[in-house]
Design an enzyme around this catalytic site. Sequence first.
Site, PDB file in Angstrom:
ATOM      1  N   LYS A  23      -1.910 -16.012  -2.792  1.00 32.88           N
ATOM      2  CA  LYS A  23      -0.699 -15.800  -2.011  1.00 32.88           C
ATOM      3  C   LYS A  23       0.703 -16.669  -2.860  1.00 32.88           C
ATOM      4  CE  LYS A  23       1.105 -19.003  -0.064  1.00 32.88           C
ATOM      5  NZ  LYS A  23       3.117 -18.372   0.395  1.00 32.88           N
TER       6      LYS A  23
ATOM      7  N   GLU B 160      -4.794 -29.278  -6.772  1.00 28.26           N
ATOM      8  CA  GLU B 160      -4.069 -29.458  -7.456  1.00 28.26           C
ATOM      9  C   GLU B 160      -2.829 -30.533  -6.992  1.00 28.26           C
ATOM     10  OE1 GLU B 160      -4.734 -30.793 -10.637  1.00 28.26           O
ATOM     11  OE2 GLU B 160      -7.070 -28.898 -10.901  1.00 28.26           O
TER      12      GLU B 160
ATOM     13  N   CYS C 252       4.137 -31.342 -12.727  1.00 35.15           N
ATOM     14  CA  CYS C 252       3.289 -31.591 -11.578  1.00 35.15           C
ATOM     15  C   CYS C 252       3.211 -32.856 -12.435  1.00 35.15           C
ATOM     16  CB  CYS C 252       1.550 -31.443 -11.275  1.00 35.15           C
ATOM     17  SG  CYS C 252       1.254 -30.028 -12.621  1.00 35.15           S
TER      18      CYS C 252
ATOM     19  N   GLU D 125       6.464 -39.264  -5.243  1.00 34.38           N
ATOM     20  CA  GLU D 125       6.457 -38.408  -5.626  1.00 34.38           C
ATOM     21  C   GLU D 125       8.119 -38.079  -5.130  1.00 34.38           C
ATOM     22  OE1 GLU D 125       5.130 -34.124  -5.758  1.00 34.38           O
ATOM     23  OE2 GLU D 125       4.623 -34.327  -7.711  1.00 34.38           O
TER      24      GLU D 125
HETATM   25  P1  NAD Z   1       4.155 -26.838  -0.761  1.00 36.74           P
HETATM   26  O1  NAD Z   1       2.620 -27.829  -0.997  1.00 36.74           O
HETATM   27  O2  NAD Z   1       5.002 -26.924   0.006  1.00 36.74           O
HETATM   28  O3  NAD Z   1       3.271 -25.307  -1.516  1.00 36.74           O
HETATM   29  C1  NAD Z   1       2.724 -24.655  -2.426  1.00 36.74           C
HETATM   30  C2  NAD Z   1       1.849 -23.243  -1.480  1.00 36.74           C
HETATM   31  O4  NAD Z   1       0.980 -24.184  -0.622  1.00 36.74           O
HETATM   32  C3  NAD Z   1       2.508 -22.329  -1.324  1.00 36.74           C
HETATM   33  O5  NAD Z   1       2.610 -21.457  -1.909  1.00 36.74           O
HETATM   34  C4  NAD Z   1       3.270 -22.753   0.146  1.00 36.74           C
HETATM   35  O6  NAD Z   1       3.445 -21.396   0.574  1.00 36.74           O
HETATM   36  C5  NAD Z   1       1.810 -23.464   0.444  1.00 36.74           C
HETATM   37  N1  NAD Z   1       1.240 -23.476   1.849  1.00 36.74           N
HETATM   38  C6  NAD Z   1       2.243 -24.250   2.423  1.00 36.74           C
HETATM   39  N2  NAD Z   1       1.727 -24.264   3.408  1.00 36.74           N
HETATM   40  C7  NAD Z   1       1.165 -24.208   3.287  1.00 36.74           C
HETATM   41  C8  NAD Z   1       0.082 -24.350   4.747  1.00 36.74           C
HETATM   42  N3  NAD Z   1      -0.204 -25.794   6.084  1.00 36.74           N
HETATM   43  N4  NAD Z   1      -0.841 -22.852   4.703  1.00 36.74           N
HETATM   44  C9  NAD Z   1      -1.530 -23.142   3.430  1.00 36.74           C
HETATM   45  N5  NAD Z   1      -0.633 -23.023   2.561  1.00 36.74           N
HETATM   46  C10 NAD Z   1       0.860 -23.209   3.055  1.00 36.74           C
HETATM   47  O7  NAD Z   1       4.447 -27.225  -2.664  1.00 36.74           O
HETATM   48  P2  NAD Z   1       5.657 -26.536  -3.695  1.00 36.74           P
HETATM   49  O8  NAD Z   1       6.550 -27.540  -3.374  1.00 36.74           O
HETATM   50  O9  NAD Z   1       5.502 -25.129  -3.459  1.00 36.74           O
HETATM   51  O10 NAD Z   1       5.409 -27.533  -4.998  1.00 36.74           O
HETATM   52  C11 NAD Z   1       5.461 -28.275  -5.028  1.00 36.74           C
HETATM   53  C12 NAD Z   1       3.968 -29.578  -5.159  1.00 36.74           C
HETATM   54  O11 NAD Z   1       2.896 -28.673  -5.992  1.00 36.74           O
HETATM   55  C13 NAD Z   1       4.938 -30.253  -6.000  1.00 36.74           C
HETATM   56  O12 NAD Z   1       4.195 -32.095  -5.625  1.00 36.74           O
HETATM   57  C14 NAD Z   1       3.488 -30.501  -7.468  1.00 36.74           C
HETATM   58  O13 NAD Z   1       3.365 -31.970  -7.550  1.00 36.74           O
HETATM   59  C15 NAD Z   1       2.540 -30.155  -7.079  1.00 36.74           C
HETATM   60  N6  NAD Z   1       2.105 -29.558  -8.259  1.00 36.74           N
HETATM   61  C16 NAD Z   1       1.045 -29.854  -8.383  1.00 36.74           C
HETATM   62  C17 NAD Z   1       0.497 -29.398  -9.444  1.00 36.74           C
HETATM   63  C18 NAD Z   1      -0.651 -30.205 -10.010  1.00 36.74           C
HETATM   64  O14 NAD Z   1      -1.802 -29.162 -11.148  1.00 36.74           O
HETATM   65  N7  NAD Z   1      -1.008 -30.952 -10.035  1.00 36.74           N
HETATM   66  C19 NAD Z   1       1.103 -28.339 -10.410  1.00 36.74           C
HETATM   67  C20 NAD Z   1       2.391 -27.470  -9.950  1.00 36.74           C
HETATM   68  C21 NAD Z   1       2.908 -27.746  -8.881  1.00 36.74           C
END
Ligand code: NAD
Length: 494
Positions: free
Chosen positions: A174, A249, A283, A384
């Site tokens: 997804k 992550e 990230c 962040e």
């Molecule tokens: P997000 O948490 O909003 O979404 C991530 C994914 O989770 C998306 O596919 C979203 O649709 C899904 N999602 C949202 N709510 C959900 C739920 N209730 N149940 C299941 N899935 C759900 O994050 P984003 O805005 O897409 O990405 C940015 C964030 O990701 C930042 O905080 C960044 O630091 C983090 N990030 C971390 C790493 C790492 O390796 N540590 C790498 C890249 C990004």
Amino acid sequence: MADVFKNFIGGEWIESATGATFERRNPATGELVGRFTESDGRDVDAAVAAAKKAYASWRLYPAPKRGEILFKAARILEDRKEHFAREMTEEMGKVLDETRGDIQEAIDMTYYMAGEGRRMFGQTTPSEMRNKFQMSIRKPHGVVGLITPWNFPMAIPSWKMMPAIVAGNTVVLKPATFTPKLSIRLVEVLEEAGIPPGVVNIVLGSGAKVGEPLLNHPDVPVISFTGSTETGKAVAIASAKHNKRLTLEMGGKNAVIVMDDANLDLAVEGILWGAFGTTGQRCTATSRVVVHKQVQAELAERLADRAGKLRIGNGLDRDVRVGPLVSDGQLQSVHSYVGVGVADGADLIAGGKIVTDGELVNGHFHEPTIFNNVAPEMRIAREEIFGPVVSLLPVHSLDQAIEVVNGVQYGLSAAIFTQDVNNAFRAMQDIDTGILYVNAGTTGAEIHLPFGGVKATGNGHREAGTAAIDFYTEWQSIYVDYSGKLQRAQIDPV
Ligand code: NAD
């Protein structure tokens, strides 16, 4: 109307059960990137059923042969790299050099995991009994649910998918709704490389309508999530209810230490790249610079001067260094932190504004922004921001610098610029992050070392390298007694 991108379930491209669609627009220009089928739990059920069916034979398909499909996929990715990089810039905004890097990560990961098909080492150990053999082998788990963010649209799905499938699992991906197209491209490549139907499935849609049903599905024993710490916590709670194996992550608040003996030319380059590359939406982005008082004034001046000269614009333009934020929501969220920093008393020394000049008017652009004299307790030094905003925090010593670096809830990446080997080793010993750089910025991980963070960034697992194989396999310990009699371990004499 343009074609609608569909789900891939059981080897077929099919529309969602709802028949509804959502669109994605280029964050630099506002132009339509594509329309995508909008799914719900019924599509997740179909994808999981297809993955479960495929698992029965995929787990028995020899791992080196699984690897051969991945080798082929890696070669196709290489052939399409430039095309995919342009599509990625149009879909999420980062500049072409960086989208090429994103695809290259996927290529590297696919080759690496293809090779794992001929390794996936277990262990053999001597037995304490005579005429007894023992070993441990790796086995796949079954259907794995993959939930990914938008900032590395092809790299992150490949980091999860390639180790999962080479190990014999089947997957349901997804992707984030901002970047479905590049995840679809990855799946198309695997299809073309000959992945059997049902081994890889993709379901497009929101976290609530697709992510949650995937998390709660009884036939999905493993979840791999990358995204924000807030969402990750909800994912952890849902997974715990079903006793799922889970890797998280999540967010970061990454810091660079600049010591008084640092090569400042190098530090300036490393900080600019870490803070403003991918418009700060990594990230591992540099969002704090913990600087020794002796060099604070010079570093602040040089960073502000250089940040002001970075060209902002459409990432397809080769002179542009800072592309748009991924969405208007993200732009407003980042910009709100400028107000927070000013209100908390930090000195704004570069940027700070939303950019709407000329042809940028339809995009989500923000100036590279630098705050000086930031205190560790200020919100801009703790939360962040996920945008092109960096804070300079002055310190008097390495001890104080390490305390400041460690004083946040996150623990993903950190860096130190110093010419003193003793400082470098103190940093390696005492900084609490999953990744640490010496004389380089906070970004730049390679795919064959463990990737991930501590504290609120992760949950103890790592991606990439052999650590990924550890996550996507289960150990089985096997004892073979060929003595022909009952030998009781710990009880019978040899
Ligand atoms: P997000 O948490 O909003 O979404 C991530 C994914 O989770 C998306 O596919 C979203 O649709 C899904 N999602 C949202 N709510 C959900 C739920 N209730 N149940 C299941 N899935 C759900 O994050 P984003 O805005 O897409 O990405 C940015 C964030 O990701 C930042 O905080 C960044 O630091 C983090 N990030 C971390 C790493 C790492 O390796 N540590 C790498 C890249 C990004």
